[in-house]
Design an enzyme around this catalytic site. Structure first.
Site, PDB file in Angstrom:
ATOM      1  N   TRP A   1      38.580  62.857  31.797  1.00  0.00           N
ATOM      2  CA  TRP A   1      38.604  61.402  31.632  1.00  0.00           C
ATOM      3  C   TRP A   1      39.990  60.942  31.246  1.00  0.00           C
ATOM      4  CZ3 TRP A   1      35.326  59.717  26.720  1.00  0.00           C
ATOM      5  CH2 TRP A   1      35.552  60.601  25.677  1.00  0.00           C
ATOM      6  N   ASN A   2      40.226  59.627  31.410  1.00  0.00           N
ATOM      7  CA  ASN A   2      41.546  59.046  31.162  1.00  0.00           C
ATOM      8  C   ASN A   2      41.420  57.790  30.308  1.00  0.00           C
ATOM      9  OD1 ASN A   2      43.061  60.706  33.218  1.00  0.00           O
ATOM     10  ND2 ASN A   2      41.611  59.676  34.573  1.00  0.00           N
TER      11      ASN A   2
ATOM     12  N   HIS B   1      45.895  40.884  34.852  1.00  0.00           N
ATOM     13  CA  HIS B   1      46.355  40.418  36.162  1.00  0.00           C
ATOM     14  C   HIS B   1      47.094  41.512  36.926  1.00  0.00           C
ATOM     15  CE1 HIS B   1      45.177  36.182  35.331  1.00  0.00           C
ATOM     16  NE2 HIS B   1      45.201  36.688  34.112  1.00  0.00           N
TER      17      HIS B   1
ATOM     18  N   HIS C   1      42.880  41.405  41.566  1.00  0.00           N
ATOM     19  CA  HIS C   1      42.316  40.826  40.342  1.00  0.00           C
ATOM     20  C   HIS C   1      41.867  39.390  40.519  1.00  0.00           C
ATOM     21  CE1 HIS C   1      46.524  39.432  39.936  1.00  0.00           C
ATOM     22  NE2 HIS C   1      46.013  38.431  39.229  1.00  0.00           N
TER      23      HIS C   1
ATOM     24  N   ASP D   1      41.409  35.556  38.815  1.00  0.00           N
ATOM     25  CA  ASP D   1      41.963  34.587  37.863  1.00  0.00           C
ATOM     26  C   ASP D   1      40.860  33.613  37.467  1.00  0.00           C
ATOM     27  OD1 ASP D   1      44.485  35.654  38.257  1.00  0.00           O
ATOM     28  OD2 ASP D   1      45.392  33.784  38.945  1.00  0.00           O
TER      29      ASP D   1
ATOM     30  N   HIS E   1      43.035  30.864  32.579  1.00  0.00           N
ATOM     31  CA  HIS E   1      44.366  31.437  32.813  1.00  0.00           C
ATOM     32  C   HIS E   1      45.448  30.352  32.767  1.00  0.00           C
ATOM     33  CE1 HIS E   1      47.539  33.908  34.329  1.00  0.00           C
ATOM     34  NE2 HIS E   1      47.481  33.517  35.582  1.00  0.00           N
TER      35      HIS E   1
HETATM   36 MN    MN Z   1      46.541  36.409  38.259  1.00  0.00          MN
END
Ligand code: MN
Length: 257
Positions: free
Chosen positions: A63-64, A71, A75, A77, A81
């Site tokens: 795992w990490n 953003h 992604h 918004d 924002h």
């Molecule tokens: Mn954005």
């Protein structure tokens, strides 16, 4: 009978009659993140740090940890924002009602324009032409600006930065108002921002962020594979992480075609 509709959908997904198109870039350290002028705070790129990989730190598991801005990568918004959307109801990723994360998509093909001019500005005339060819943009649809940016941009200069700022495509204020008049759910692009690279010179600055978020609408950025979508008829599922009062989040955006 809702069950019949869902059963039909499952059967269509199984038979391939309905395809799933992945609109998402892989989250990876070298994927370009938006860069603001140096006096402003900066978005973190994606950074992954291994916790264990079947070793002394964790003999049976891998795992990490990762860090990224809200953003980074493909992604979403949210209205919060932007300052114009900060007092709206249901304006953050945790308060937007989840039905809003599933919507049809209209895909406006701007590939010729963007290939000829990487700073191409989308205007209402182009949107009117789209409607002449494909019918009216339905209420509650995503409007995606297809540029095939991933194919035409220099990966080492993804925002196409020059001495006078970025030169990437985006809408003018009139096009944004046109989309809001159609009551779109939001505007999506393949570049690092829903606004054009030169939009800091526009009036108002960043008109897509300014008007879209002020109208309670959303953005999708850094998408890919828009060339695999029809102009109309695809259904997009793009659900951000439920970050408390989050302004956006990486998404796994997929389309049913
Ligand atoms: Mn954005």
């Amino acid at each position: 009978m809702p069950n019949a509709i869902l059963a039909e959908l499952v059967a269509a997904l199984g038979s391939g009659a309905v395809r799933v198109v992945d609109l998402t870039e892989t989250l990876r350290p070298d994927y370009p993140t938006i860069t603001l002028p140096p006096e402003f705070g900066q978005a973190s790129p994606f950074v992954k740090k291994e916790i264990s990989r079947y070793d002394a730190r964790g003999p049976a598991w891998y795992w990490n940890n990762f860090t990224a801005s809200e953003h980074t990568g493909t992604h979403f918004d949210a209205p919060i924002h932007w300052i114009t959307g900060r007092d709206l109801p249901e304006n953050a990723v945790d308060t937007i009602r989840p039905t809003r994360f599933i919507a049809p998509a209209c895909v406006v093909d701007c590939t010729k324009e963007a290939a000829a001019d990487k700073g191409y500005i989308l205007t209402p005339e182009k949107l009117e032409a789209f409607e002449r060819d494909h019918g009216r943009v339905p209420e509650g649809a995503w409007l995606f600006m297809r540029t095939d940016w991933r194919k035409i941009a220099d990966p080492k200069n993804y925002a196409n930065m020059k001495e006078d700022g970025g030169h990437s495509p985006g809408p003018d204020a009139a096009a944004v108002k046109w989309m809001i008049a159609r009551d779109v759910v939001g505007f999506g692009v393949e570049t690092v921002g829903t606004d054009a690279g030169q939009a800091f010179r526009f009036e108002p600055q960043y008109p897509c962020h300014h008007f879209m978020h002020g109208a309670g609408k959303y953005g999708l950025q850094c998408m890919t594979n828009l060339d695999q979508l029809p102009p109309t008829g695809a259904v997009v599922i793009a659900a951000p992480l439920k970050i408390e009062q989050g302004s956006g989040s990486p998404v796994r955006a997929i389309a049913l075609v």
